[in-house]
Design a protein around this motif. Structure first.
Motif, PDB file in Angstrom:
ATOM      1  N   VAL A  48       0.747  -1.187  -0.028  1.00  0.00           N
ATOM      2  CA  VAL A  48       0.194  -0.054  -0.098  1.00  0.00           C
ATOM      3  C   VAL A  48       0.898   1.293   0.036  1.00  0.00           C
ATOM      4  O   VAL A  48       0.654   2.114  -0.680  1.00  0.00           O
ATOM      5  CB  VAL A  48      -1.081  -0.115   1.182  1.00  0.00           C
ATOM      6  CG1 VAL A  48      -1.690   1.351   1.299  1.00  0.00           C
ATOM      7  CG2 VAL A  48      -2.015  -1.235   1.044  1.00  0.00           C
ATOM      8  N   ALA A  49       1.788   1.323   0.968  1.00  0.00           N
ATOM      9  CA  ALA A  49       2.552   2.605   1.245  1.00  0.00           C
ATOM     10  C   ALA A  49       3.831   2.367   2.048  1.00  0.00           C
ATOM     11  O   ALA A  49       3.709   1.444   2.662  1.00  0.00           O
ATOM     12  CB  ALA A  49       1.837   3.749   1.632  1.00  0.00           C
ATOM     13  N   ALA A  50       4.731   2.960   1.880  1.00  0.00           N
ATOM     14  CA  ALA A  50       5.885   2.923   2.742  1.00  0.00           C
ATOM     15  C   ALA A  50       6.717   4.480   3.057  1.00  0.00           C
ATOM     16  O   ALA A  50       6.382   5.172   2.001  1.00  0.00           O
ATOM     17  CB  ALA A  50       6.926   1.840   2.374  1.00  0.00           C
ATOM     18  N   LYS A  51       7.342   4.361   3.851  1.00  0.00           N
ATOM     19  CA  LYS A  51       8.089   5.633   4.266  1.00  0.00           C
ATOM     20  C   LYS A  51       9.569   5.548   4.935  1.00  0.00           C
ATOM     21  O   LYS A  51       9.481   4.480   5.944  1.00  0.00           O
ATOM     22  CB  LYS A  51       7.269   6.578   5.292  1.00  0.00           C
ATOM     23  CG  LYS A  51       7.703   7.848   5.372  1.00  0.00           C
ATOM     24  CD  LYS A  51       6.749   8.728   6.142  1.00  0.00           C
ATOM     25  CE  LYS A  51       7.196  10.278   6.377  1.00  0.00           C
ATOM     26  NZ  LYS A  51       7.444  11.006   5.095  1.00  0.00           N
ATOM     27  N   SER A  52      10.399   5.987   4.509  1.00  0.00           N
ATOM     28  CA  SER A  52      11.623   6.139   5.115  1.00  0.00           C
ATOM     29  C   SER A  52      12.210   7.372   5.115  1.00  0.00           C
ATOM     30  O   SER A  52      12.548   7.773   4.191  1.00  0.00           O
ATOM     31  CB  SER A  52      12.693   4.798   4.500  1.00  0.00           C
ATOM     32  OG  SER A  52      13.923   4.765   4.963  1.00  0.00           O
ATOM     33  N   GLY A  53      12.696   7.844   6.259  1.00  0.00           N
ATOM     34  CA  GLY A  53      13.089   9.149   6.605  1.00  0.00           C
ATOM     35  C   GLY A  53      11.910   9.958   5.679  1.00  0.00           C
ATOM     36  O   GLY A  53      10.710  10.108   6.294  1.00  0.00           O
ATOM     37  N   SER A  54      12.383  10.964   4.820  1.00  0.00           N
ATOM     38  CA  SER A  54      11.491  11.926   4.368  1.00  0.00           C
ATOM     39  C   SER A  54      10.726  11.287   2.893  1.00  0.00           C
ATOM     40  O   SER A  54      10.056  11.975   2.263  1.00  0.00           O
ATOM     41  CB  SER A  54      12.035  13.360   3.814  1.00  0.00           C
ATOM     42  OG  SER A  54      13.244  12.982   3.269  1.00  0.00           O
ATOM     43  N   ILE A  55      11.266  10.210   2.439  1.00  0.00           N
ATOM     44  CA  ILE A  55      10.756   9.569   1.299  1.00  0.00           C
ATOM     45  C   ILE A  55       9.655   8.749   1.413  1.00  0.00           C
ATOM     46  O   ILE A  55       9.507   7.947   2.419  1.00  0.00           O
ATOM     47  CB  ILE A  55      11.829   8.733   0.642  1.00  0.00           C
ATOM     48  CG1 ILE A  55      13.313   9.542   0.384  1.00  0.00           C
ATOM     49  CG2 ILE A  55      11.554   8.222  -0.634  1.00  0.00           C
ATOM     50  CD1 ILE A  55      14.389   8.692   0.051  1.00  0.00           C
ATOM     51  N   THR A  56       8.388   8.732   0.697  1.00  0.00           N
ATOM     52  CA  THR A  56       7.425   8.141   0.490  1.00  0.00           C
ATOM     53  C   THR A  56       7.210   7.449  -0.668  1.00  0.00           C
ATOM     54  O   THR A  56       7.797   7.718  -1.487  1.00  0.00           O
ATOM     55  CB  THR A  56       6.068   8.802   1.017  1.00  0.00           C
ATOM     56  OG1 THR A  56       6.043   9.924   0.048  1.00  0.00           O
ATOM     57  CG2 THR A  56       6.215   9.558   2.376  1.00  0.00           C
ATOM     58  N   TYR A  57       6.484   6.154  -0.575  1.00  0.00           N
ATOM     59  CA  TYR A  57       6.209   5.468  -1.842  1.00  0.00           C
ATOM     60  C   TYR A  57       4.942   4.819  -1.690  1.00  0.00           C
ATOM     61  O   TYR A  57       4.450   4.344  -0.708  1.00  0.00           O
ATOM     62  CB  TYR A  57       7.227   4.132  -1.926  1.00  0.00           C
ATOM     63  CG  TYR A  57       7.286   3.409  -2.908  1.00  0.00           C
ATOM     64  CD1 TYR A  57       7.928   2.071  -2.564  1.00  0.00           C
ATOM     65  CD2 TYR A  57       6.617   3.398  -4.177  1.00  0.00           C
ATOM     66  CE1 TYR A  57       8.047   1.093  -3.821  1.00  0.00           C
ATOM     67  CE2 TYR A  57       6.758   2.597  -5.274  1.00  0.00           C
ATOM     68  CZ  TYR A  57       7.650   1.543  -4.988  1.00  0.00           C
ATOM     69  OH  TYR A  57       7.412   0.825  -5.864  1.00  0.00           O
ATOM     70  N   TYR A  58       3.990   4.978  -2.726  1.00  0.00           N
ATOM     71  CA  TYR A  58       2.735   4.532  -2.683  1.00  0.00           C
ATOM     72  C   TYR A  58       2.420   3.549  -3.767  1.00  0.00           C
ATOM     73  O   TYR A  58       2.999   3.574  -4.976  1.00  0.00           O
ATOM     74  CB  TYR A  58       1.534   5.717  -2.912  1.00  0.00           C
ATOM     75  CG  TYR A  58       1.748   6.672  -1.854  1.00  0.00           C
ATOM     76  CD1 TYR A  58       2.472   7.740  -1.810  1.00  0.00           C
ATOM     77  CD2 TYR A  58       0.807   6.395  -0.715  1.00  0.00           C
ATOM     78  CE1 TYR A  58       2.553   8.637  -0.647  1.00  0.00           C
ATOM     79  CE2 TYR A  58       0.923   7.206   0.645  1.00  0.00           C
ATOM     80  CZ  TYR A  58       1.806   8.500   0.516  1.00  0.00           C
ATOM     81  OH  TYR A  58       1.770   9.144   1.506  1.00  0.00           O
TER      82      TYR A  58
END
Length: 122
Positions: A48-58
């Motif tokens: 669905v979604a992920a976040k590491s530091g300031s980076i997001t991915y959907y």
């Protein structure tokens, strides 16, 4: 060992909103990549979604409707879900990658929560 506990699931009408939360144990939460996945009956687990530091991915299916955020002071990651559709119905899981790797592949995550049910009625 990292423990993850999700909450916030429930029943909502199509077009409505829900916010999921996932609280993590561990002293280095800020260094983890955190992801949300979902699994509908009879289907494989889906990114669905992920976040590491300031980076997001959907995932494309939720882009523009869902927002992942985190509060490192509270060891918590959130998934704000707006404009919900019946096809969003699933058990939602949060997951932690202790390496910080931002990825859509479930096998790359080290720890998983127990899941929370989201049901969207038409």
């Amino acid at each position: 060992q990292v423990q993850l506990v999700e909450s916030g699931g429930g029943l909502v009408q199509a077009g409505g909103s829900l916010r999921l939360s996932c609280v993590a144990s561990g002293r280095t939460f800020s260094s983890y990549a955190m992801g949300w996945f979902r699994q509908a009956p009879g289907k494989e687990r889906e990114f669905v979604a992920a976040k590491s530091g300031s980076i997001t991915y959907y995932a494309d299916s939720v882009k523009g409707r869902f927002t992942i955020s985190r509060d490192n002071a509270k060891n918590t990651v959130y998934l704000q879900m707006n404009s919900l559709k019946p096809e969003d119905t699933a058990v939602y899981y949060c997951a932690a990658s202790i390496s910080g790797l931002l990825t859509k592949y479930p096998a790359r995550y080290d720890y998983w929560g127990q899941g929370t049910q989201v049901t969207v009625s038409s």
